[in-house]
Scaffold this active site. Structure first.
Site, short mmCIF file in Angstrom:
data_model
loop_
_atom_site.label_atom_id
_atom_site.label_comp_id
_atom_site.label_asym_id
_atom_site.label_seq_id
_atom_site.Cartn_x
_atom_site.Cartn_y
_atom_site.Cartn_z
N MET A 113 0.84 -1.20 0.00
CA MET A 113 0.00 0.00 0.00
C MET A 113 0.88 1.25 0.00
O MET A 113 0.45 2.33 0.39
CB MET A 113 -0.96 -0.01 1.19
CG MET A 113 -2.00 -1.10 1.08
SD MET A 113 -3.53 -0.77 1.99
CE MET A 113 -2.94 -0.64 3.66
N HIS A 169 9.67 -3.65 3.18
CA HIS A 169 9.17 -4.00 1.85
C HIS A 169 10.31 -4.50 0.97
O HIS A 169 10.16 -5.50 0.24
CB HIS A 169 8.51 -2.79 1.19
CG HIS A 169 7.26 -2.33 1.87
ND1 HIS A 169 7.20 -1.17 2.59
CD2 HIS A 169 6.01 -2.86 1.92
CE1 HIS A 169 5.98 -1.00 3.08
NE2 HIS A 169 5.23 -2.01 2.69
#
Length: 282
Positions: free
Chosen positions: A30, A37
């Site tokens: 998101m 990440h």
């Protein structure tokens, strides 16, 4: 790195890659990207010919409209992070209409009860939103392998269950929690905390380490009392919940059975920012 800004562009890209026999690794996000990440893409790079990211703030998994509004967004920054990492071959940045062509409404899923534990108790419909967006992204990206962090362990279990029930030909890979030097689990929401509060929040990880020690000799009710005492002494922090659950069913337990695997889960509010963490208990 290719930047794919709509479903048609993505489909053309994926079709070309599949024709060349490329093995695709995928990790949806998101946005508000951080090193946690990037650790997903590092794992994906090892096992695939092509690594794809996506950035989409999914409206159907937010129960609180204010939380959706406050969610950090900076797509240009995120694209730059991905480019500079050298780990990602393409990023898909769909519009809401690419994911929800008619109306942004979730499908209903049966995750065999996983959706009713922990986060599901306080966030009704949240995992329907997660399942809906991830299934749609899977069908569009067509990955061979998909990567999710263990920080959101319940979400990881939900996605594995969805893939199993939908018979999707995708391997789901859980990636270890990426932590700051002080042990705090990295999160996009952490960006809303001042640096000094991030440092103080290391107490969450330190408490989980203690739980892992206590787990060997102390009963579950006593562990829960000790954890509550720790956070009663912290200013500006509120323990939302702490529990120990069976890793397979996610059901809370008050007793340890030798043939089962257990994990401690904790949620703490720090200056209005909701921080979650967990740890497998050895």
């Amino acid at each position: 790195m290719e930047v794919l800004k709509n479903k048609k562009t993505l489909q053309d890209f994926i079709e070309r890659q599949k024709e060349m026999g490329k093995r695709i690794g995928f990790a949806p996000t998101m946005g508000a990207l951080h090193n946690g990440h990037l650790s997903l893409y590092e794992e994906a790079k090892k096992e695939n010919d092509l690594v794809i990211s996506s950035i989409f703030v999914n409206p159907t998994q937010f129960n609180n409209p204010e939380d959706l509004e406050k969610y950090p967004r900076d797509v240009n920054r995120d694209i730059l992070i991905l480019k500079n990492s050298g780990l990602v071959d393409a990023v898909y940045i769909p519009e809401v209409a690419d994911i929800y062509p008619e109306k942004a409404v979730s499908q209903h899923y049966d995750f065999d009860g996983l959706e009713n534990e922990m986060e599901g108790k306080s966030r009704p419909g949240h995992f329907d939103g997660v399942g809906t967006v991830v299934e749609e992204l899977f069908r569009q990206v067509k990955p061979d392998n998909a990567y999710f962090g263990e920080k959101d362990f319940q979400q990881l279990a939900i996605i594995k269950k969805m893939v199993e029930k939908k018979h999707l030909p995708i391997k789901i890979v859980g990636v270890s929690i990426y932590r700051a030097d002080n042990g705090l689990a990295l999160s996009s929401r952490n960006q809303r905390l001042h640096e000094d509060r991030k440092e103080v929040s290391k107490i969450i990880y330190q408490t989980l380490l203690k739980v892992n020690d206590w787990f060997r000799t102390v009963t579950v009710p006593e562990i829960k009392e000790r954890v509550a005492d720790v956070f009663d002494q912290q200013q500006g922090m509120q323990l939302e919940y702490f529990l120990i659950a069976d890793e397979e069913t996610l059901k809370e337990t008050d007793f340890f059975y030798k043939d089962r695997n257990y994990r401690a889960f904790i949620v703490v509010m720090v200056d209005g920012v909701r921080l979650i963490d967990n740890m497998h208990l050895e």
